[in-house]
Every structure is written in structure tokens, then in C-alpha cells.
Motif scaffolding. Structure first.
Motif, PDB file in Angstrom:
ATOM      1  N   GLY A 154      83.778  40.257  12.048  1.00 49.53           N
ATOM      2  CA  GLY A 154      84.349  40.376  10.931  1.00 49.53           C
ATOM      3  C   GLY A 154      85.867  39.799  10.745  1.00 49.53           C
ATOM      4  N   ASN A 175      85.573  34.409   3.428  1.00 47.32           N
ATOM      5  CA  ASN A 175      85.647  35.217   2.495  1.00 47.32           C
ATOM      6  C   ASN A 175      85.048  34.695   1.161  1.00 47.32           C
ATOM      7  N   ASP A 218      81.690  41.047  -1.986  1.00 42.32           N
ATOM      8  CA  ASP A 218      82.611  41.376  -3.037  1.00 42.32           C
ATOM      9  C   ASP A 218      82.134  42.096  -4.255  1.00 42.32           C
ATOM     10  N   SER A 278      80.298  38.581   4.282  1.00 39.76           N
ATOM     11  CA  SER A 278      81.402  38.853   3.561  1.00 39.76           C
ATOM     12  C   SER A 278      80.890  39.034   1.970  1.00 39.76           C
ATOM     13  N   SER A 330      86.871  36.378   9.505  1.00 40.10           N
ATOM     14  CA  SER A 330      85.613  35.634   8.914  1.00 40.10           C
ATOM     15  C   SER A 330      86.120  34.845   7.465  1.00 40.10           C
TER      16      SER A 330
END
Length: 128
Positions: free
Chosen positions: A11, A16, A121, A119, A14
């Protein structure tokens, strides 16, 4: 190069993802049109899929419920430091409760690669 590959698998460095929405408040039944911004990391990564869930959070009972999910399957190769945009469209259900002190909504986005960690959000919206 090998060190960077293993770091991205964990991670670090990585790619995004970020969901960009034109506003924060929406009506029930409204179509939300936005886009995902994907920014490459330190090495190239093979994109597998993007999942975006509309989640209702009931603060009184502390329960979260996934209302609906949008999935985009892809085999795109994300180059290091590359920036891409992918269109996003979502129709809010007519029968949603309005946002309040007890009820809130957010989009939870996950970008999955063939190798490496996801990833994530989170984008809060208000339903009026």
C-alpha cells in the motif's frame, strides 16, 4: 525497482482513487454525475475493478446498510504518476429517507488491483 513493487503491494506508493462529485446535496431520485480521478503510484499497476457503494448510516442503531453498488470492471494498466478520469453516474433511489441527525449517507469507493492492496475513498452526501 523490486523494493518499490513490494512497497506498493503493501500500500505504500500505490495508486489512489478519488470520487469527484459536483455538489454535496441531492434530491431523492436524482441522477448524480461525477467522475473518479485515478492517480498512479510509484510503479505501474493493473486495475481490476472499481466498486462504489451508497451506504446509509443509522447513528441511532449504529448500523450501516449498503443501499446500492456500482461496479466498473477494467483491465487498464495504471502507469506510475499517471492521472486518469473515469465517468461516474448513479441514480438515487426514490424511497431514501432524508439526511438527518440520525441518518447519513456516503459513497464508499474501492479500487482493486490484480496485485497489491485496495485504494479506498469515502464521500459524504446529503439527501434532501
Amino acid at each position: 525497482m523490486i523494493l518499490r513493487k513490494y512497497m506498493s503491494l503493501l500500500g505504500v506508493g500505490s495508486a489512489n482513487i478519488d470520487l469527484i462529485l459536483p455538489k454535496e446535496s441531492y434530491q431523492r431520485g436524482e441522477v448524480i454525475n461525477g467522475y473518479f480521478t485515478i492517480t498512479g503510484g510509484t510503479i505501474e499497476q493493473q486495475l481490476k475493478r472499481i466498486d462504489c457503494d451508497l451506504v446509509m448510516h443509522d447513528h441511532a442503531t449504529r448500523q450501516k446498510e449498503v443501499i446500492d453498488t456500482t461496479t466498473i470492471l477494467s483491465s487498464k494498466l495504471i502507469q506510475s504518476d499517471e492521472c486518469n478520469h473515469i465517468s461516474f453516474s448513479f441514480m438515487l433511489p426514490e424511497k431514501l429517507s432524508a439526511s438527518s441527525e440520525e441518518i447519513s449517507y456516503h459513497f464508499r469507493t474501492r479500487m482493486t488491483f490484480n496485485e497489491g492492496v485496495e485504494s479506498k475513498d469515502l464521500d459524504i452526501i446529503h439527501v434532501v
